[in-house]
Design a protein around this motif. Structure first.
Motif, short mmCIF file in Angstrom:
data_model
loop_
_atom_site.label_atom_id
_atom_site.label_comp_id
_atom_site.label_asym_id
_atom_site.label_seq_id
_atom_site.Cartn_x
_atom_site.Cartn_y
_atom_site.Cartn_z
N ILE A 87 0.83 -1.21 0.00
CA ILE A 87 0.00 0.00 0.00
C ILE A 87 0.87 1.26 0.00
O ILE A 87 0.44 2.31 -0.48
CB ILE A 87 -1.01 -0.01 1.16
CG1 ILE A 87 -2.11 1.00 0.88
CG2 ILE A 87 -0.37 0.31 2.48
CD1 ILE A 87 -3.47 0.50 1.21
N ALA A 88 2.08 1.18 0.51
CA ALA A 88 3.00 2.33 0.49
C ALA A 88 3.30 2.78 -0.94
O ALA A 88 3.64 3.93 -1.17
CB ALA A 88 4.30 1.98 1.21
N GLY A 89 3.16 1.87 -1.90
CA GLY A 89 3.36 2.21 -3.30
C GLY A 89 2.42 3.29 -3.78
O GLY A 89 2.69 3.97 -4.78
N ALA A 90 1.32 3.48 -3.08
CA ALA A 90 0.38 4.54 -3.45
C ALA A 90 1.02 5.92 -3.35
O ALA A 90 0.56 6.86 -3.98
CB ALA A 90 -0.87 4.46 -2.57
N ALA A 91 2.09 6.03 -2.59
CA ALA A 91 2.80 7.32 -2.46
C ALA A 91 3.43 7.74 -3.78
O ALA A 91 3.88 8.88 -3.90
CB ALA A 91 3.84 7.24 -1.36
N ARG A 92 3.44 6.87 -4.77
CA ARG A 92 3.96 7.26 -6.09
C ARG A 92 3.15 8.37 -6.73
O ARG A 92 3.64 9.02 -7.64
CB ARG A 92 4.01 6.05 -7.01
CG ARG A 92 5.12 5.11 -6.69
CD ARG A 92 5.27 4.06 -7.79
NE ARG A 92 6.33 3.15 -7.44
CZ ARG A 92 6.19 1.84 -7.36
NH1 ARG A 92 5.04 1.28 -7.65
NH2 ARG A 92 7.21 1.08 -7.03
#
Length: 132
Positions: A87-92
């Motif tokens: 879910i941290a990939g959403a920071a892209r």
């Protein structure tokens, strides 16, 4: 070596070493390999991508002939760990121009904020094959 992404990390940095241990613990698919920038494999890869292994200023994820650095590398690592970390990939969605200055500030101040290791940690026996 190129079939698995390799995370190059500063083994002298407490934060970086803790992140490496986190990856080993939570990478259930055993996707990533890790190499300390201070070691032979890590130093060679650092030089290949224009990083001074004696004075590293970033984390790098190497996959084949491609290298990600700074916040892109961190996001790629967490996205590659699977749920719930991916879910941290959403920071892209946050532009790199906003993400990277924060990353670089932490990187420049990492020893002052988190400390410096006097000795290297050893991986658990079941993870020894993943540390280059």
């Amino acid at each position: 070596m190129t079939e698995h992404p390799i995370i190059l990390f500063d083994a002298e940095c407490v934060l970086c070493s803790a992140n490496a241990q986190f990856v080993l613990t939570h990478d259930r698919a055993r996707r990533f390999r890790l190499a300390a920038m201070q070691g032979d494999v890590g130093a060679g890869l650092c030089r290949r991508f224009g990083i001074d292994p004696a004075d590293p200023d970033t984390i790098i994820v190497v996959h084949g002939d491609r290298a990600l650095r700074d916040s892109d590398a961190v996001l790629a690592i967490y996205a590659g760990l699977g749920w719930p970390w991916r879910i941290a990939g959403a920071a892209r969605v946050v532009p790199r121009g906003l993400r990277d200055p924060l990353y670089r500030w932490v990187a420049r101040n990492r020893y002052r904020l988190f400390g410096r290791r006097a000795s290297c940690w050893l991986p658990r026996p079941e993870d020894a094959d993943r540390v280059l």
